[in-house]
Design a protein around this motif. Structure first.
Motif, PDB file in Angstrom:
ATOM      1  N   ALA A 123       0.837  -1.202   0.000  1.00  0.00           N
ATOM      2  CA  ALA A 123       0.000   0.000   0.000  1.00  0.00           C
ATOM      3  C   ALA A 123       0.876   1.257   0.000  1.00  0.00           C
ATOM      4  O   ALA A 123       0.559   2.244  -0.683  1.00  0.00           O
ATOM      5  CB  ALA A 123      -0.927  -0.009   1.212  1.00  0.00           C
ATOM      6  N   TYR A 124       1.964   1.225   0.755  1.00  0.00           N
ATOM      7  CA  TYR A 124       2.896   2.363   0.743  1.00  0.00           C
ATOM      8  C   TYR A 124       3.519   2.537  -0.632  1.00  0.00           C
ATOM      9  O   TYR A 124       3.671   3.659  -1.111  1.00  0.00           O
ATOM     10  CB  TYR A 124       3.997   2.180   1.788  1.00  0.00           C
ATOM     11  CG  TYR A 124       3.545   2.422   3.203  1.00  0.00           C
ATOM     12  CD1 TYR A 124       2.772   3.526   3.546  1.00  0.00           C
ATOM     13  CD2 TYR A 124       3.904   1.545   4.215  1.00  0.00           C
ATOM     14  CE1 TYR A 124       2.355   3.740   4.852  1.00  0.00           C
ATOM     15  CE2 TYR A 124       3.503   1.753   5.522  1.00  0.00           C
ATOM     16  CZ  TYR A 124       2.730   2.858   5.835  1.00  0.00           C
ATOM     17  OH  TYR A 124       2.335   3.066   7.120  1.00  0.00           O
ATOM     18  N   TYR A 125       3.881   1.432  -1.281  1.00  0.00           N
ATOM     19  CA  TYR A 125       4.455   1.522  -2.617  1.00  0.00           C
ATOM     20  C   TYR A 125       3.461   2.114  -3.609  1.00  0.00           C
ATOM     21  O   TYR A 125       3.841   2.894  -4.487  1.00  0.00           O
ATOM     22  CB  TYR A 125       4.918   0.147  -3.107  1.00  0.00           C
ATOM     23  CG  TYR A 125       6.179  -0.363  -2.442  1.00  0.00           C
ATOM     24  CD1 TYR A 125       7.086   0.482  -1.823  1.00  0.00           C
ATOM     25  CD2 TYR A 125       6.468  -1.717  -2.444  1.00  0.00           C
ATOM     26  CE1 TYR A 125       8.230   0.010  -1.214  1.00  0.00           C
ATOM     27  CE2 TYR A 125       7.613  -2.205  -1.844  1.00  0.00           C
ATOM     28  CZ  TYR A 125       8.489  -1.335  -1.234  1.00  0.00           C
ATOM     29  OH  TYR A 125       9.622  -1.826  -0.638  1.00  0.00           O
ATOM     30  N   GLU A 126       2.189   1.761  -3.482  1.00  0.00           N
ATOM     31  CA  GLU A 126       1.166   2.349  -4.347  1.00  0.00           C
ATOM     32  C   GLU A 126       1.070   3.854  -4.118  1.00  0.00           C
ATOM     33  O   GLU A 126       0.937   4.632  -5.067  1.00  0.00           O
ATOM     34  CB  GLU A 126      -0.186   1.687  -4.099  1.00  0.00           C
ATOM     35  CG  GLU A 126      -0.291   0.277  -4.623  1.00  0.00           C
ATOM     36  CD  GLU A 126      -1.609  -0.388  -4.262  1.00  0.00           C
ATOM     37  OE1 GLU A 126      -2.544   0.305  -3.813  1.00  0.00           O
ATOM     38  OE2 GLU A 126      -1.691  -1.621  -4.416  1.00  0.00           O
ATOM     39  N   ASN A 127       1.145   4.274  -2.847  1.00  0.00           N
ATOM     40  CA  ASN A 127       1.128   5.695  -2.521  1.00  0.00           C
ATOM     41  C   ASN A 127       2.335   6.401  -3.124  1.00  0.00           C
ATOM     42  O   ASN A 127       2.203   7.502  -3.671  1.00  0.00           O
ATOM     43  CB  ASN A 127       1.097   5.895  -1.003  1.00  0.00           C
ATOM     44  CG  ASN A 127       1.109   7.357  -0.605  1.00  0.00           C
ATOM     45  OD1 ASN A 127       2.126   8.027  -0.737  1.00  0.00           O
ATOM     46  ND2 ASN A 127      -0.016   7.826  -0.111  1.00  0.00           N
ATOM     47  N   ILE A 128       3.498   5.782  -3.042  1.00  0.00           N
ATOM     48  CA  ILE A 128       4.709   6.383  -3.604  1.00  0.00           C
ATOM     49  C   ILE A 128       4.600   6.489  -5.116  1.00  0.00           C
ATOM     50  O   ILE A 128       4.973   7.512  -5.704  1.00  0.00           O
ATOM     51  CB  ILE A 128       5.956   5.571  -3.187  1.00  0.00           C
ATOM     52  CG1 ILE A 128       6.175   5.691  -1.675  1.00  0.00           C
ATOM     53  CG2 ILE A 128       7.196   6.030  -3.942  1.00  0.00           C
ATOM     54  CD1 ILE A 128       7.167   4.706  -1.116  1.00  0.00           C
ATOM     55  N   ASN A 129       4.054   5.462  -5.770  1.00  0.00           N
ATOM     56  CA  ASN A 129       3.875   5.516  -7.218  1.00  0.00           C
ATOM     57  C   ASN A 129       2.882   6.603  -7.618  1.00  0.00           C
ATOM     58  O   ASN A 129       3.040   7.252  -8.648  1.00  0.00           O
ATOM     59  CB  ASN A 129       3.407   4.165  -7.759  1.00  0.00           C
ATOM     60  CG  ASN A 129       4.517   3.145  -7.779  1.00  0.00           C
ATOM     61  OD1 ASN A 129       5.688   3.494  -7.836  1.00  0.00           O
ATOM     62  ND2 ASN A 129       4.149   1.881  -7.715  1.00  0.00           N
ATOM     63  N   LYS A 130       1.854   6.814  -6.794  1.00  0.00           N
ATOM     64  CA  LYS A 130       0.833   7.813  -7.100  1.00  0.00           C
ATOM     65  C   LYS A 130       1.324   9.233  -6.815  1.00  0.00           C
ATOM     66  O   LYS A 130       1.189  10.125  -7.642  1.00  0.00           O
ATOM     67  CB  LYS A 130      -0.433   7.534  -6.290  1.00  0.00           C
ATOM     68  CG  LYS A 130      -1.600   8.443  -6.641  1.00  0.00           C
ATOM     69  CD  LYS A 130      -2.817   8.101  -5.829  1.00  0.00           C
ATOM     70  CE  LYS A 130      -2.692   8.859  -4.527  1.00  0.00           C
ATOM     71  NZ  LYS A 130      -3.859   8.812  -3.681  1.00  0.00           N
ATOM     72  N   CYS A 131       1.911   9.442  -5.653  1.00  0.00           N
ATOM     73  CA  CYS A 131       2.292  10.793  -5.220  1.00  0.00           C
ATOM     74  C   CYS A 131       3.738  11.151  -5.515  1.00  0.00           C
ATOM     75  O   CYS A 131       4.089  12.334  -5.530  1.00  0.00           O
ATOM     76  CB  CYS A 131       2.048  10.953  -3.724  1.00  0.00           C
ATOM     77  SG  CYS A 131       0.346  10.712  -3.228  1.00  0.00           S
ATOM     78  N   GLY A 132       4.580  10.163  -5.687  1.00  0.00           N
ATOM     79  CA  GLY A 132       6.001  10.423  -5.900  1.00  0.00           C
ATOM     80  C   GLY A 132       6.760  10.412  -4.581  1.00  0.00           C
ATOM     81  O   GLY A 132       6.183  10.310  -3.501  1.00  0.00           O
ATOM     82  N   VAL A 133       8.065  10.550  -4.687  1.00  0.00           N
ATOM     83  CA  VAL A 133       8.919  10.525  -3.501  1.00  0.00           C
ATOM     84  C   VAL A 133       8.802  11.836  -2.738  1.00  0.00           C
ATOM     85  O   VAL A 133       8.872  11.862  -1.510  1.00  0.00           O
ATOM     86  CB  VAL A 133      10.383  10.252  -3.909  1.00  0.00           C
ATOM     87  CG1 VAL A 133      11.303  10.287  -2.708  1.00  0.00           C
ATOM     88  CG2 VAL A 133      10.488   8.908  -4.612  1.00  0.00           C
ATOM     89  N   ILE A 134       8.605  12.908  -3.457  1.00  0.00           N
ATOM     90  CA  ILE A 134       8.411  14.221  -2.838  1.00  0.00           C
ATOM     91  C   ILE A 134       6.998  14.671  -3.167  1.00  0.00           C
ATOM     92  O   ILE A 134       6.568  14.637  -4.319  1.00  0.00           O
ATOM     93  CB  ILE A 134       9.447  15.232  -3.357  1.00  0.00           C
ATOM     94  CG1 ILE A 134      10.841  14.764  -2.973  1.00  0.00           C
ATOM     95  CG2 ILE A 134       9.172  16.615  -2.815  1.00  0.00           C
ATOM     96  CD1 ILE A 134      11.963  15.618  -3.490  1.00  0.00           C
ATOM     97  N   GLU A 135       6.252  15.080  -2.139  1.00  0.00           N
ATOM     98  CA  GLU A 135       4.856  15.457  -2.341  1.00  0.00           C
ATOM     99  C   GLU A 135       4.622  16.917  -1.980  1.00  0.00           C
ATOM    100  O   GLU A 135       5.329  17.493  -1.156  1.00  0.00           O
ATOM    101  CB  GLU A 135       3.936  14.553  -1.511  1.00  0.00           C
ATOM    102  CG  GLU A 135       4.116  14.679  -0.028  1.00  0.00           C
ATOM    103  CD  GLU A 135       3.231  13.731   0.765  1.00  0.00           C
ATOM    104  OE1 GLU A 135       2.364  13.067   0.182  1.00  0.00           O
ATOM    105  OE2 GLU A 135       3.418  13.676   1.980  1.00  0.00           O
TER     106      GLU A 135
END
Length: 122
Positions: free
Chosen positions: A56-68
């Motif tokens: 789930a965290y990886y999906e968030n990173i893919n969606k929002c990027g490393v810097i949000e």
């Protein structure tokens, strides 16, 4: 493997990859050490739940990027996505749990003195 405990653990698991990981780790443990105790099965469940959260965290990173982008009222700035640190912490905790169960390659290494090979039998 305790089937009742497995069903209870699967109530918390929704991700098919985490379920597959649970079954795979249980079978690996049984193959290496024989019957799996309930305590080891619970640790394996924890590893699978961490895998589910990590995905789930990886999906968030893919969606929002490393810097949000972050907005707080009139303030507007960019910050590191906190999912990156959380995923890294979960991966480290998984590694510790797997090492405790002796399911990692480094934990299965044998010392030259304890190796059962033809050199030691000579």
């Amino acid at each position: 493997m305790n089937a009742q405990l497995r069903e209870k653990h699967f109530e918390n698991l929704r991700d098919p990859c985490a379920m597959e990981m649970y079954d795979g780790l249980c079978s690996d443990y049984e193959r290496l050490y024989g019957a799996i105790p309930a305590s080891a099965q619970t640790i394996i469940c924890d590893i699978a739940v961490m895998e589910q959260s990590k995905r789930a965290y990886y999906e968030n990173i893919n969606k929002c990027g490393v810097i949000e982008e972050y907005r707080n009222g009139r303030q507007h700035f960019w910050r590191e996505n906190k999912a990156v640190q959380a995923a890294r912490a979960l991966a480290e905790q998984q590694r510790k749990h797997m090492n405790e169960l002796k399911l990692t390659p480094s934990s299965q290494r044998v010392t030259p003195d304890t190796a059962d090979d033809e050199f030691n039998s000579f």
